[in-house]
Design a protein around this motif. Structure first.
Motif, PDB file in Angstrom:
ATOM      1  N   VAL A  93       0.846  -1.193   0.000  1.00  0.00           N
ATOM      2  CA  VAL A  93       0.000   0.000   0.000  1.00  0.00           C
ATOM      3  C   VAL A  93       0.883   1.245   0.000  1.00  0.00           C
ATOM      4  CG1 VAL A  93      -1.933  -1.107   1.196  1.00  0.00           C
ATOM      5  CG2 VAL A  93      -0.237   0.149   2.528  1.00  0.00           C
ATOM      6  N   GLU A  94       0.375   2.272  -0.656  1.00  0.00           N
ATOM      7  CA  GLU A  94       1.039   3.574  -0.632  1.00  0.00           C
ATOM      8  C   GLU A  94       0.456   4.385   0.507  1.00  0.00           C
ATOM      9  OE1 GLU A  94       0.847   5.860  -4.177  1.00  0.00           O
ATOM     10  OE2 GLU A  94       2.375   4.648  -5.176  1.00  0.00           O
ATOM     11  N   PHE A  95       1.328   5.087   1.241  1.00  0.00           N
ATOM     12  CA  PHE A  95       0.835   5.945   2.313  1.00  0.00           C
ATOM     13  C   PHE A  95       1.546   7.289   2.276  1.00  0.00           C
ATOM     14  CE2 PHE A  95       4.191   6.449   5.535  1.00  0.00           C
ATOM     15  CZ  PHE A  95       5.151   5.590   5.012  1.00  0.00           C
ATOM     16  N   GLU A 110       3.013  -7.627   7.712  1.00  0.00           N
ATOM     17  CA  GLU A 110       3.826  -8.132   6.601  1.00  0.00           C
ATOM     18  C   GLU A 110       3.673  -7.302   5.330  1.00  0.00           C
ATOM     19  OE1 GLU A 110       5.787 -10.926   7.150  1.00  0.00           O
ATOM     20  OE2 GLU A 110       5.055 -10.645   9.211  1.00  0.00           O
ATOM     21  N   MET A 111       2.701  -6.406   5.336  1.00  0.00           N
ATOM     22  CA  MET A 111       2.373  -5.647   4.129  1.00  0.00           C
ATOM     23  C   MET A 111       3.498  -4.683   3.741  1.00  0.00           C
ATOM     24  SD  MET A 111      -0.310  -4.842   2.096  1.00  0.00           S
ATOM     25  CE  MET A 111      -1.891  -4.906   2.935  1.00  0.00           C
ATOM     26  N   ALA A 112       3.867  -4.666   2.459  1.00  0.00           N
ATOM     27  CA  ALA A 112       4.880  -3.700   1.999  1.00  0.00           C
ATOM     28  C   ALA A 112       4.271  -2.303   1.995  1.00  0.00           C
ATOM     29  CB  ALA A 112       5.358  -4.072   0.606  1.00  0.00           C
ATOM     30  N   LEU A 113       5.088  -1.328   2.392  1.00  0.00           N
ATOM     31  CA  LEU A 113       4.628   0.066   2.464  1.00  0.00           C
ATOM     32  C   LEU A 113       5.441   0.926   1.509  1.00  0.00           C
ATOM     33  CD1 LEU A 113       4.412   0.283   6.338  1.00  0.00           C
ATOM     34  CD2 LEU A 113       2.529   0.947   4.821  1.00  0.00           C
ATOM     35  N   HIS A 114       4.741   1.696   0.697  1.00  0.00           N
ATOM     36  CA  HIS A 114       5.419   2.644  -0.190  1.00  0.00           C
ATOM     37  C   HIS A 114       5.062   4.051   0.264  1.00  0.00           C
ATOM     38  CE1 HIS A 114       5.411  -0.547  -3.663  1.00  0.00           C
ATOM     39  NE2 HIS A 114       6.076  -0.931  -2.589  1.00  0.00           N
ATOM     40  N   TRP A 115       6.086   4.830   0.545  1.00  0.00           N
ATOM     41  CA  TRP A 115       5.838   6.202   0.992  1.00  0.00           C
ATOM     42  C   TRP A 115       5.586   7.090  -0.223  1.00  0.00           C
ATOM     43  CZ3 TRP A 115       9.655  10.514   1.136  1.00  0.00           C
ATOM     44  CH2 TRP A 115       9.097  11.653   1.730  1.00  0.00           C
ATOM     45  N   ALA A 135       8.809   1.662   5.488  1.00  0.00           N
ATOM     46  CA  ALA A 135       8.586   1.746   4.041  1.00  0.00           C
ATOM     47  C   ALA A 135       9.683   0.999   3.289  1.00  0.00           C
ATOM     48  CB  ALA A 135       8.545   3.200   3.593  1.00  0.00           C
ATOM     49  N   THR A 136       9.311   0.370   2.175  1.00  0.00           N
ATOM     50  CA  THR A 136      10.310  -0.307   1.350  1.00  0.00           C
ATOM     51  C   THR A 136      10.564   0.464   0.058  1.00  0.00           C
ATOM     52  OG1 THR A 136       8.523  -1.623   0.413  1.00  0.00           O
ATOM     53  CG2 THR A 136       9.783  -2.611   2.207  1.00  0.00           C
ATOM     54  N   ARG A 137       9.727   1.469  -0.179  1.00  0.00           N
ATOM     55  CA  ARG A 137       9.867   2.233  -1.417  1.00  0.00           C
ATOM     56  C   ARG A 137       9.407   3.669  -1.174  1.00  0.00           C
ATOM     57  NH1 ARG A 137       6.765   0.226  -6.793  1.00  0.00           N
ATOM     58  NH2 ARG A 137       8.367  -1.401  -6.680  1.00  0.00           N
ATOM     59  N   ALA A 138      10.048   4.614  -1.879  1.00  0.00           N
ATOM     60  CA  ALA A 138       9.621   6.011  -1.834  1.00  0.00           C
ATOM     61  C   ALA A 138       9.256   6.452  -3.246  1.00  0.00           C
ATOM     62  CB  ALA A 138      10.731   6.887  -1.283  1.00  0.00           C
ATOM     63  N   GLN A 157      18.169   3.976   0.764  1.00  0.00           N
ATOM     64  CA  GLN A 157      18.112   2.647   1.391  1.00  0.00           C
ATOM     65  C   GLN A 157      16.772   1.976   1.126  1.00  0.00           C
ATOM     66  OE1 GLN A 157      18.985   4.059   5.283  1.00  0.00           O
ATOM     67  NE2 GLN A 157      21.081   4.564   4.707  1.00  0.00           N
ATOM     68  N   VAL A 158      15.912   2.652   0.375  1.00  0.00           N
ATOM     69  CA  VAL A 158      14.644   2.059  -0.058  1.00  0.00           C
ATOM     70  C   VAL A 158      14.576   2.198  -1.576  1.00  0.00           C
ATOM     71  CG1 VAL A 158      13.369   2.542   2.068  1.00  0.00           C
ATOM     72  CG2 VAL A 158      13.430   4.271   0.264  1.00  0.00           C
ATOM     73  N   GLU A 159      13.659   1.470  -2.198  1.00  0.00           N
ATOM     74  CA  GLU A 159      13.496   1.593  -3.643  1.00  0.00           C
ATOM     75  C   GLU A 159      12.944   2.969  -3.994  1.00  0.00           C
ATOM     76  OE1 GLU A 159      12.300  -3.070  -4.587  1.00  0.00           O
ATOM     77  OE2 GLU A 159      10.805  -1.499  -4.845  1.00  0.00           O
ATOM     78  N   ALA A 160      13.226   3.384  -5.229  1.00  0.00           N
ATOM     79  CA  ALA A 160      12.701   4.662  -5.697  1.00  0.00           C
ATOM     80  C   ALA A 160      11.730   4.428  -6.847  1.00  0.00           C
ATOM     81  CB  ALA A 160      13.834   5.548  -6.181  1.00  0.00           C
ATOM     82  N   GLN A 161      10.611   5.150  -6.793  1.00  0.00           N
ATOM     83  CA  GLN A 161       9.703   5.146  -7.928  1.00  0.00           C
ATOM     84  C   GLN A 161       9.657   6.558  -8.505  1.00  0.00           C
ATOM     85  OE1 GLN A 161       5.027   5.057  -8.031  1.00  0.00           O
ATOM     86  NE2 GLN A 161       5.792   2.972  -7.997  1.00  0.00           N
ATOM     87  N   VAL A 162       9.736   6.641  -9.829  1.00  0.00           N
ATOM     88  CA  VAL A 162       9.726   7.948 -10.489  1.00  0.00           C
ATOM     89  C   VAL A 162       8.608   7.955 -11.527  1.00  0.00           C
ATOM     90  CG1 VAL A 162      11.034   9.505 -12.023  1.00  0.00           C
ATOM     91  CG2 VAL A 162      12.203   8.319 -10.143  1.00  0.00           C
ATOM     92  N   GLN A 163       7.805   9.001 -11.517  1.00  0.00           N
ATOM     93  CA  GLN A 163       6.780   9.119 -12.566  1.00  0.00           C
ATOM     94  C   GLN A 163       7.450   9.540 -13.862  1.00  0.00           C
ATOM     95  OE1 GLN A 163       3.171  11.378 -11.773  1.00  0.00           O
ATOM     96  NE2 GLN A 163       2.817  11.648 -13.970  1.00  0.00           N
ATOM     97  N   VAL A 164       7.240   8.738 -14.909  1.00  0.00           N
ATOM     98  CA  VAL A 164       7.905   9.018 -16.182  1.00  0.00           C
ATOM     99  C   VAL A 164       6.941   9.513 -17.251  1.00  0.00           C
ATOM    100  CG1 VAL A 164       9.839   7.448 -15.808  1.00  0.00           C
ATOM    101  CG2 VAL A 164       7.704   6.560 -16.816  1.00  0.00           C
TER     102      VAL A 164
END
Lengths: 309, 452
Positions: A93-95, A110-115, A135-138, A157-164
């Motif tokens: 889930v994104e938060f 156990e749920m993965a968290l994306h900031w 969080a495991t991703r920003a 230290q967490v994954e990165a997501q970028v809007q492309v």
């Protein structure tokens, strides 16, 4: 290939999800207005469960946006909602609001968290802070430029997501600004002022730019007048090791989003197959350009801008 | 603004017996006025990391002087370090915060968790307050920040009194709320209009107030399948039509005011009993860019209202002159924000804004000779014999008079006080004190209105 970046897209319906899965998306972001910010369409808990089963059968992933700024009354419902997402087997889930952290720890540890705090996710150190909170991703701010993003990757230290690709939100108010304006004019509007209405603003000095505006239960949202399209320079983000690329599908037709997903799919696959000889192919964008709303430019967003303050 | 039929709130302020009155101070002089006129604490900006890059922000030396002045009154000085940092900003933060600590600053106001962590680690004597830029509007989030070690949370301006009561019920932490001044109409921090229009980063202090610009509102006149670019829709004909305005169905008529997001300014003076009873610990006034006259006037009005209520809640009545005073310094219409209800069409500004303030700061009292009844006044705006003026000072010091003869320091009679900061002698009808202010009606306002 496990080191390929993920290609994620937001979707408005099951039908669109199926077509974009077919077109080559790896992951989907869905949600509902009460908990998630600015989704292209509503996915109820049942829809999420159905979608999760569908994408998992194809080895793909589904995330749910729970990134609203929560009010006290929503807090009471959050545990049941998060539990439903857990039971549906969503991949994360994104938060944005810290209240969601507490609920996830309690109900679905156990749920993965994306900031995803949109325009305020602006540095690696704060991404890592949320990483230490679970969080495991920003999801990085769209207002960062290429040098900032590529420079951050070593420190993350967490994954990165970028809007492309796609439009971005540039203003969010809790006020009902369209409704208030129409009432002020003594011309109350009939019907809904949501995404489907096609409302837009034009600023007095910028007559050739349309800024979509809409209202929902979270307030008023104003969107960018251009669509980001970074495909030509996607290799820079792939070289830097960005783990997830996001295509924002809001306010676009499925046909358009399909063309976009196909274009990025080709680029990611070509780069993964042979990074050294990778070259951007102008033809990947032909279909996107053909379907692009001619009143909106495709641009590089903030990737090559220098901001001052 | 009717607070009669509203529910009563009984939240507890857990740490402070009386709510703190927290005022903005754009520079050292404003700091002194804010404190002298009754602020319990002021917040200022330093040279870096604040959100008012255009303000004449404080050097560390000025901070030390400000803290020394504040200490004499038992007041505190806070520093806003509430940017959302980019990686390039992070290196100097540690040293900067240590310097604030050494300057005697009591607290910093922070939005970015990175700055929170650095402060807790490197400058433990600084209290860390969570900025309104985090848009904290629920008790669970407030609790999170408390557990992170923050003694105070500044709520998002979207929080209602009812929601504040709920937050106070769940969490034992100081709550600060904006009660007066200009407001972002967006969730604070969730607006990058400035970035898009002018490449100025609003979350690092570059906001150019695009929300107060003028916009036209349209509906797309194309079939929906076209504006969401279904196949065959995209050809140059559509673009040409856009340029010609063919695709735009205006949602306004010729003489209508344009669309705007600009909000009226917040004023909770009439709701002081509710704010106190709900348990808000710190009442914050906005306006680091505002004038001395504004800061002194607004602080003075709230100081009197708070003290009067705390002295005798049962028999408290709002004095009309407090509100009149505030209106003399205000340059925008006022409202109650989200405290009672979500703002509607009455709460935004669509008409052209008349920025002139009704009254000007004409002079500062430096000295008063009891024997002769002559005051020494430092000129702050032109004034001349025959003009109606008002003197006011902290508390209910107030009287009106007409300017009589005026002299310069050498005793030469003047036909007008024209020079900024010139020392002027004049006879006053009642005793005045250092720090009292003299104001006059702003004549420019009349001219401007006539021109519109």
């Amino acid at each position: 290939m496990s080191n390929k970046p993920e290609l994620l897209v937001t979707v408005s319906s099951m039908e669109e999800l199926r077509r974009l899965a077919e077109a080559g998306a790896d992951a989907f972001l869905v949600g509902e207005e009460r908990y998630g910010m600015r989704m292209p369409g509503e996915f109820t808990r049942e829809d999420v469960a159905e979608a999760a089963a569908y994408v998992h059968a194809q080895g793909k992933r589904i995330y749910v946006a729970v990134n609203n700024l929560m009010t006290n009354d929503v807090l009471d419902e959050l545990p049941a909602y998060i539990a439903a997402l857990r039971d549906a087997g969503v991949d994360g889930v994104e938060f944005g609001d810290p209240s969601v952290l507490a609920v996830v720890r309690e109900v679905a540890p156990e749920m993965a968290l994306h900031w995803n705090a949109e325009m305020t996710s602006t540095n690696s150190s704060t991404a890592n802070y949320w990483g230490r909170k679970g969080a495991t991703r920003a999801v990085l701010a769209r207002e960062l430029n290429m040098d900032e993003i590529t420079g951050m990757m070593d420190k993350m230290q967490v994954e990165a997501q970028v809007q492309v690709h796609g439009m971005t939100n540039i203003y969010h108010s809790k006020r009902q600004l369209v409704q208030s304006y129409m009432e002020h004019q003594g011309r109350p509007v009939s019907g809904d002022l949501g995404l489907q209405r096609g409302l837009f603003l034009i600023e007095a000095e910028r007559r050739d730019e349309k800024f979509p505006i809409y209202e929902d239960s979270n307030g008023t949202h104003i969107m960018s007048s251009e669509d980001i399209c970074i495909l030509e320079d996607l290799h820079l983000l792939m070289e830097a090791g960005v783990q997830s690329f996001k295509i924002e599908g809001i306010l676009k037709s499925t046909a358009y989003n399909e063309a976009v997903v196909r274009a990025y799919r080709q680029a990611i696959d070509a780069y993964a197959a042979d990074p050294d000889r990778y070259e951007f192919d102008e033809e990947w964008l032909d279909e996107v350009r053909r379907l692009q709303d001619p009143e909106r430019e495709l641009g590089f967003g903030f990737f090559y801008k220098e901001q001052v303050y | 603004m009717n607070t009669m039929d509203k529910p009563k709130y009984f939240g507890k302020r857990h740490r402070l017996a009386k709510p703190e009155l927290l005022a903005p101070a754009g520079n050292l002089e404003k700091l002194k006025f804010a404190i002298h006129y009754g602020a319990d604490a002021v917040y200022i900006g330093g040279q870096k990391y604040g959100l008012r890059s255009n303000a004449d922000n404080f050097s560390f030396e000025e901070m030390r002087e400000g803290v020394e002045f504040a200490n004499k009154y038992g007041a505190k000085v806070f520093v806003a370090t509430n940017i959302y940092a980019h990686d390039e900003d992070i290196d100097g933060i540690e040293e900067y915060l240590r310097n604030l600590e050494n300057a005697g600053i009591s607290a910093i106001i922070v939005a970015d968790p990175t700055i929170i962590e650095i402060a807790l680690r490197c400058a433990p004597k600084l209290e860390v307050h969570l900025s309104t830029q985090q848009s904290t509007i629920n008790w669970q989030a407030v609790k999170f920040w408390k557990e992170e070690g923050l003694p105070r949370v500044v709520l998002g301006r979207e929080t209602s009194l009812e929601e504040i009561a709920e937050i106070k019920k769940h969490v034992d932490v100081e709550i600060e709320a904006f009660i007066h001044g200009a407001m972002c109409s967006s969730f604070s921090g969730r607006c990058v209009l400035s970035n898009h229009f002018t490449d100025r980063d609003s979350n690092r202090g570059g906001c150019c107030q695009s929300c107060r610009w003028k916009y036209d509102l349209f509906e797309d006149a194309r079939p929906q399948t076209e504006w969401v670019s279904e196949e065959e829709a995209a050809d140059n004909r559509v673009l040409e039509q856009f340029r010609l305005g063919v695709n735009q169905k205006p949602l306004y008529e010729e003489n209508d005011n344009p669309f705007s997001m600009g909000s009226k300014d917040l004023c909770m003076l009439e709701a002081i009993p509710d704010l106190i009873e709900v348990g808000i610990d710190s009442f914050k006034i906005e306006g680091r860019m505002k004038s001395i006259h504004y800061v002194a006037t607004v602080v003075n009005a709230y100081r009197q209202a708070i003290d009067s209520y705390m002295a005798d809640p049962e028999n408290y009545v709002l004095k009309p002159e407090w509100l009149e005073d505030i209106n003399k310094a205000a340059n925008r219409p006022l409202n109650t924000g989200f405290f009672y209800d979500t703002p509607d069409n009455e709460d935004h500004i669509y008409e052209p804004e008349d920025k002139a303030v009704p009254y000007d700061f004409a002079g500062l009292v430096l000295d008063y000779d009891e024997a002769t009844g002559i005051a020494t006044i430092q000129q702050r705006n032109n004034f001349k014999p025959g003009q109606e003026i008002e003197f006011f000072g902290p508390g209910n010091t107030f009287f009106k008079q007409t300017v009589g003869q005026i002299w310069d320091e050498e005793g030469n009679e003047l036909d007008a006080a024209r020079h900024p900061l010139q020392k002027i002698k004049m006879k006053v009808d009642q005793p005045v004190r250092y720090f009292d202010m003299m104001r006059k009606k702003n004549v420019k306002k009349v001219k401007m209105s006539a021109a519109v």
